[in-house]
Design a protein around this motif. Structure first.
Motif, PDB file in Angstrom:
ATOM      1  N   MET A   1     -14.668   6.302  -6.657  1.00  0.00           N
ATOM      2  CA  MET A   1     -14.803   7.090  -5.432  1.00  0.00           C
ATOM      3  C   MET A   1     -13.975   6.450  -4.325  1.00  0.00           C
ATOM      4  O   MET A   1     -13.859   5.229  -4.265  1.00  0.00           O
ATOM      5  CB  MET A   1     -16.289   7.096  -5.045  1.00  0.00           C
ATOM      6  CG  MET A   1     -16.662   8.134  -4.032  1.00  0.00           C
ATOM      7  SD  MET A   1     -18.459   8.279  -3.996  1.00  0.00           S
ATOM      8  CE  MET A   1     -18.720   8.436  -2.251  1.00  0.00           C
ATOM      9  N   ARG A   2     -13.409   7.277  -3.485  1.00  0.00           N
ATOM     10  CA  ARG A   2     -12.583   6.764  -2.387  1.00  0.00           C
ATOM     11  C   ARG A   2     -12.982   7.453  -1.093  1.00  0.00           C
ATOM     12  O   ARG A   2     -13.366   8.618  -1.084  1.00  0.00           O
ATOM     13  CB  ARG A   2     -11.097   6.996  -2.684  1.00  0.00           C
ATOM     14  CG  ARG A   2     -10.645   6.279  -3.965  1.00  0.00           C
ATOM     15  CD  ARG A   2      -9.192   6.528  -4.253  1.00  0.00           C
ATOM     16  NE  ARG A   2      -8.309   5.870  -3.303  1.00  0.00           N
ATOM     17  CZ  ARG A   2      -8.012   4.578  -3.335  1.00  0.00           C
ATOM     18  NH1 ARG A   2      -8.540   3.806  -4.256  1.00  0.00           N
ATOM     19  NH2 ARG A   2      -7.197   4.049  -2.446  1.00  0.00           N
ATOM     20  N   ASP A  12     -10.889   2.258  -1.579  1.00  0.00           N
ATOM     21  CA  ASP A  12     -11.830   2.230  -2.695  1.00  0.00           C
ATOM     22  C   ASP A  12     -13.268   2.019  -2.208  1.00  0.00           C
ATOM     23  O   ASP A  12     -13.516   1.303  -1.239  1.00  0.00           O
ATOM     24  CB  ASP A  12     -11.432   1.100  -3.651  1.00  0.00           C
ATOM     25  CG  ASP A  12     -12.195   1.159  -4.955  1.00  0.00           C
ATOM     26  OD1 ASP A  12     -11.674   1.776  -5.895  1.00  0.00           O
ATOM     27  OD2 ASP A  12     -13.316   0.599  -5.027  1.00  0.00           O
ATOM     28  N   ARG A  14     -15.527   0.203  -3.177  1.00  0.00           N
ATOM     29  CA  ARG A  14     -16.021  -1.174  -3.151  1.00  0.00           C
ATOM     30  C   ARG A  14     -15.919  -1.825  -1.778  1.00  0.00           C
ATOM     31  O   ARG A  14     -16.547  -2.847  -1.518  1.00  0.00           O
ATOM     32  CB  ARG A  14     -15.259  -2.023  -4.166  1.00  0.00           C
ATOM     33  CG  ARG A  14     -15.650  -1.744  -5.589  1.00  0.00           C
ATOM     34  CD  ARG A  14     -14.663  -2.387  -6.550  1.00  0.00           C
ATOM     35  NE  ARG A  14     -14.920  -1.944  -7.899  1.00  0.00           N
ATOM     36  CZ  ARG A  14     -14.612  -0.737  -8.355  1.00  0.00           C
ATOM     37  NH1 ARG A  14     -14.008   0.144  -7.560  1.00  0.00           N
ATOM     38  NH2 ARG A  14     -14.888  -0.385  -9.584  1.00  0.00           N
TER      39      ARG A  14
END
Ligand SMILES: [Zn+2]
Lengths: 90, 976
Positions: A1-2, A12, A14
């Motif tokens: 997911m972005r 990103d 993260r």
């Protein structure tokens, strides 16, 4: 997911922390009463479909973002700076 | 056997390898599978459940049978597919799931018990008696059923993870992928072309088809050379795209070439996360088998794979080959075999209307009903219109048709559509945003259709990305129609395999349907079909077709199971590369770290930080001796402790005072410049988040500190409060934790130590308790704070981090000259417990300001985060567990953290729980153990005797409830 951070571009997942629904922006007045405060702190809808939530770009620019997201398709349609949404001074 | 034709192997580079200890030869360009076939090795493994001998079945990553263990000792890796393992000099391969050897596998007895081992046998056979399950059945099954085993030793191999970004990700470098990459590359887009094979070309390497009048493989090589020359196209061979994720993110596993991986320190594999604006899936198609009795015999394999072995690797798994199919591809296999000079014993086409002009014995409308030969195929039975024929053959190539490799299109919950014309599932457009399928994975099977499909997909992507497509001529290639008549399972008795890797047969699926496991997801779990590492790549569609037939439904109504990543197994070592040992979490070191280590201090983790536990001295045998000495040192003389790990946040701006008032329960706008104040911070739900001191360095300039553990959380919270709640406030803040080295200098002689290093000495009037301000430390601009976490007359002195180490050395040296020295975390903890100061042991997330006796710190004059909710019923009052001090009074003179508290006469059970102990330490100052803890209505119970029970460590004692400030309750030592 972005997530498309308005300051950093598409990044990103993260790099972000999730907080929950953007209703956390709407802090009640101190005397708003128990129901208003319970709703603000604890009660959340669990929608299947479009939702708006808050994400923190902690491993990026440090901005809190209001992200429009679909919980079914996972599509992200918009991301704005929380301070702009809240309407404060830049 | 090796054929007398060139293939794509380099015969000038001979390679030696071993399989099950025996040495064999192969060539550069071989896979382990092709080399084993060249050496006539037919049995390469034993099956999962029945331990049946198995041979090479396919030529790609879908391989269900030829799983081997590569390497030796700690570096050995199980369950690798021989079909994708590149041969290299000295390769050591072992077969799996056999004992003692591949030829004489004692557990092959399982095959005789097959009637008892059908679908659901786990649930039926071993239900009773229950206690036998763990002791007998499970170990037995685990031993009997299985694949390869891990060595159990730590793996010294290196793995990598990496990120990549591109405009267009092209998955698969066959004809469709190459054309797509060519067009996208020429349009100037940033392209990644990924393929799991060692070379580009896809099926062009396995077939005899021509493109633009030359061999397909040559055309592929020429296009690849063009792509390399462009500069904006990255070609990633040996790279399998394993999953499609949200936002155009893809996972991919890259295997490094064995030559590279053999270099010291080089990674074996790299796990990529690729972010692509658009993706063209050109993953091709996978051929599916036909189920018939004993179709798992070594020598029975996929027809397309056989063509790959013959054409690409110049090997044949048999001398007398038969071909069986329900589509035109079977004919192509027979033609290629004949061209390669391999004897074709028969061509069997299940379609009655089929015909051929190949010079072979031909059966139309016939089906293979059985495969004979225990260790490997020797003959097949064929059911013809006129009866059963038996044909001698040592290799059967079968084709039940092709399934588009559409897995990635279904990774985001998409479902494929059934195409009756192809008798296969095809991908649904738009199932993965930004991804289009092209070529065989879309159901376009001819070479021409693949080339034009790839080109068209690229043109659409180029337009979407705002570029202009250059003119590219479509190469000439065959455009043969794909004609197929569905055939899933040949009727008949005996066991006919669907899932070779998990040993699931047609009977098992039918049994599942009979027992009402008729949903495809239930059938899968009941039979374990598709649940092996190959995820049923060559069995899923067949199994659900058999299920559809058994339940009287159509295939589209039966539906597919869920396709999930990864497409091929991904080693955890690659996915989590770098996160082994110390790589698991970053280490943060203070500037005094090395000095502390050199002084012999054991370092303990505090979050990501490392802090000295204690500083042992000559003659001290236990940590307690060192700790007791250090505590006494601080109480009597002076101690030095690195406190740089506390979070330091610099807050500036005209609204900084108002912001801190909102953030903390107490007032900071009233704090005078040059003074420091303790602050308490709540979460919005009314519980304590953190605490710490804040110094006012200027009218609009504060320096606040957080606890070591909560520094990141507090910073994030402050950003939230500012940006989301009070963005109108003109305030800025930034973490300066790593910019400043800060040391506590504590004890009666602390000022004496400091005055030796401060350029302008201080005194009590100029620098009283809770004062702060800039100081010059031997010419270096620093800061001084008169604050105390020990209860002694104490300071914290800060200098820019680059001076930290030398200042620490200097402070310790001066302290030692005054009978003091460095102290560590153990002493720091005892010192603060003696004073009843709290840490996150006490403010652990469930305690309120009331619980810790600080409700008066919640200012009535202003709003603050958490104030409204802290006033809720239940967050204060006598029913709350409140902070108390505890002193042991029983026979056992010890307290333990985590122990629970009970009334003196009550049984120590949960219902009688009165509270718990959070911190303990032996106080050398007071000569006994001290504890801090929470006790129901504790503040009203000082003086009471209470029972402590540590159920975990089995320690029990009585203790007295006292005020949590054990030492110097008036606080005179800190102020004086
Ligand atoms: Zn950002």
């Amino acid at each position: 997911m972005r997530i498309p951070c308005p300051l950093c571009g598409s990044r990103d997942i993260r790099e972000f922390d999730y907080m929950g629904h953007a209703q956390a922006l709407d802090r009640p007045e101190p005397e708003a009463g128990a129901q208003a405060w319970d709703d603000y702190v604890h009660n959340r809808d669990n929608p299947a479909g479009p939702t708006r939530d808050l994400w923190f770009h902690g491993l990026g620019c440090g901005a809190w973002l209001v992200v429009d997201r679909d919980t079914v398709s996972h599509e992200i349609t918009a991301a704005a700076l929380a301070r702009d949404v809240k309407g404060g001074a830049a | 056997m090796r054929l007398d034709k060139p293939g794509q192997i380099d015969r000038s580079q001979a390679l030696r390898f071993t399989f099950d200890g025996r040495e064999y030869g192969g060539f550069q360009g071989d896979t382990l599978a092709s080399a084993l076939i060249a050496n006539d090795v037919r049995v390469v493994g034993r099956s999962f459940k029945y331990h049946r001998p198995r041979g090479v079945f396919s030529a790609g990553s879908e391989e269900p049978n030829a799983l081997v263990t590569i390497g030796q000792g700690a570096a050995s890796e199980p369950n690798l597919r021989a079909t994708t393992t590149e041969l290299c000099e000295g390769l050591v391969a072992q077969s799996q799931n056999r004992w003692p050897s591949l030829e004489y596998d004692l557990l092959a007895l399982n095959d005789l018990f097959a009637p008892f081992l059908g679908a659901g046998f786990y649930y039926k056979t071993f239900m009773w008696p229950a206690k036998f399950w763990e002791r007998l059945y499970e170990p037995m099954i685990r031993r009997a059923a299985g694949l390869g085993a891990l060595s159990g030793a730590p793996n010294a191999d290196h793995y990598e993870k990496a990120y990549a970004h591109c405009d267009v990700l092209v998955i698969g470098a066959g004809p469709a992928g190459l054309m797509a990459a060519l067009a996208a590359g020429r349009a100037g887009l940033d392209v990644i072309l990924a393929d799991e094979d060692v070379r580009t070309g896809g099926r062009l390497n396995a077939e005899t088809v021509e493109v633009d009048g030359r061999p397909g493989a040559d055309w592929a090589q020429a296009v690849t050379d063009d792509l390399y020359a462009m500069g904006n196209v990255r070609i990633m061979t040996r790279t399998t795209v394993t999953g499609a994720y949200d936002g155009g993110t893809y996972g991919a596993l890259e295997r490094l070439s064995p030559d590279v991986a053999a270099r010291t320190g080089a990674p074996r594999e790299c796990f990529w996360r690729i972010a692509a604006r658009r993706t063209i899936l050109a993953a091709g198609a996978l051929e599916r088998p036909v189920a018939f009795q004993n179709n798992d015999r070594p020598g029975v394999m996929m027809a397309g794979a056989l063509r790959a072995y013959v054409n690409r690797w110049a090997v044949s798994p048999g001398k007398t080959v038969t071909v069986f199919g329900n589509n035109d591809d079977a004919h192509r296999t027979a033609a290629d075999l004949l061209a390669a000079g391999v004897h074709v014993a028969a061509l069997i086409d299940a379609r009655p209307e089929a015909s051929t002009d190949l010079p072979v014995r031909f059966y139309a409308g016939a089906q293979v009903t059985n495969a004979h030969g225990r260790g490997g195929l020797e003959a097949i039975s064929i059911a013809t219109l006129s009866g059963i024929d038996k044909v001698q053959t040592d290799c059967l190539a079968m084709s039940g048709g092709w399934n588009p490799t559409l897995h990635l299109t279904c990774h985001m919950n998409g479902r494929p559509d059934w195409s009756p014309a192809l008798a296969a599932f095809v991908p649904r457009d738009g199932a993965v945003p930004g991804l289009v399928a092209a070529g065989a994975c879309r159901g376009d099977f001819s070479t021409h259709a693949c080339l034009s499909g790839g080109l068209e997909a690229a043109r659409a992507v180029i337009r979407e990305l705002g570029k202009r497509a250059r003119k590219i001529d479509l190469p000439q290639a065959e455009d043969a129609p794909y004609r197929i008549s569905p055939l899933w399972a040949v009727p008949g008795k005996g066991r006919a395999w669907l899932d070779f890797q998990n040993d699931v047969t047609v009977k098992d699926v039918k049994l599942a349907a009979t027992e009402n496991y008729s949903s495809v997801e239930h059938m899968k779990r009941y039979t374990t079909q598709g649940m092996a590492p190959d995820q049923g790549k060559n069995s899923n569609v067949n199994a659900l077709a058999v299920l559809a037939d058994a339940t009287g439904r159509g295939i589209p109504e039966t539906g597919t199971t869920t396709y999930r990543p990864p497409f091929v197994p991904v080693p955890i070592a690659a996915m989590g590369a770098g996160a082994q040992g110390a790589g698991f979490a970053p280490q943060r070191f203070t500037t005094s770290h090395q000095v502390s280590v050199d002084m012999g201090a054991p370092m303990i983790e505090a979050g990501l930080w490392y802090r000295p536990s204690y500083f042992p001295r000559e003659g001290e045998k236990t940590w307690r001796q060192s700790c007791d000495r250090e505590v006494g040192m601080v109480r009597r003389a002076v101690g030095v402790c690195d406190v740089s790990t506390l979070g330091k946040i610099d807050v500036q701006g005209p609204d900084a005072p108002a912001f801190l008032d909102f953030l903390y329960t107490n007032m900071f706008s009233s704090l005078k410049v040059g003074r420091t104040r303790y602050g308490l911070m709540l979460r919005e739900d009314g519980h304590v988040m953190d605490d710490g001191t804040t110094a006012r360095l200027g009218e609009h300039h504060f320096l606040m500190t957080t606890t070591t553990a909560a520094a990141g959380q507090v910073m994030k919270h402050m950003e939230f409060v500012h940006q989301c709640l009070v963005p109108q406030m003109d305030v800025s803040f930034i973490s300066v934790t790593e910019q400043w080295a800060q040391f506590a200098v504590a004890g009666p002689k602390s000022r004496e130590v400091l005055n030796g290093i401060l350029d302008d000495p201080i005194d009590d009037d100029g620098f009283p308790f809770m004062a702060c301000g800039p100081v010059s430390v031997m010419g270096v601009a620093g800061r001084l704070f008169r604050i105390s976490f020990s209860g002694e007359h104490a300071y914290e002195v800060a200098v820019p981090a680059r001076y930290g180490e030398s200042l620490f050395r200097l402070l310790v040296q001066r302290a030692e000259e005054l009978d003091g020295g460095a102290y560590g975390m153990e002493a720091l903890n005892v010192l603060r417990i003696e004073k009843g100061f709290i840490t996150h042991s006490e403010i652990h997330g469930r305690t309120t300001a009331f619980d810790i006796g600080m409700e008066r710190m919640v200012s009535a004059k202003k709003d603050c985060i958490g104030k409204a909710m802290a006033a809720r019923p239940g967050l204060s009052g006598p029913e709350r567990e409140q902070l108390v001090g505890l002193v042991p009074t029983g026979a056992v003179k010890k307290l333990t953290a985590g122990a629970h508290l009970f009334d003196a006469g009550a049984a120590p059970v949960r219902e009688n729980d009165q509270g718990y102990i959070t911190s303990v330490g032996f106080s050398p100052t007071l000569g006994h153990f001290l504890g801090l803890g929470f006790l129901k209505d504790g503040r009203a119970r000082h003086g009471e005797e209470i029972r402590m029970v540590d159920h975990v460590r089995q320690i029990e004692t009585t203790c007295q409830v006292v005020d949590p400030v054990f030492f110097d309750p008036e606080g005179g030592r800190a102020r004086g």
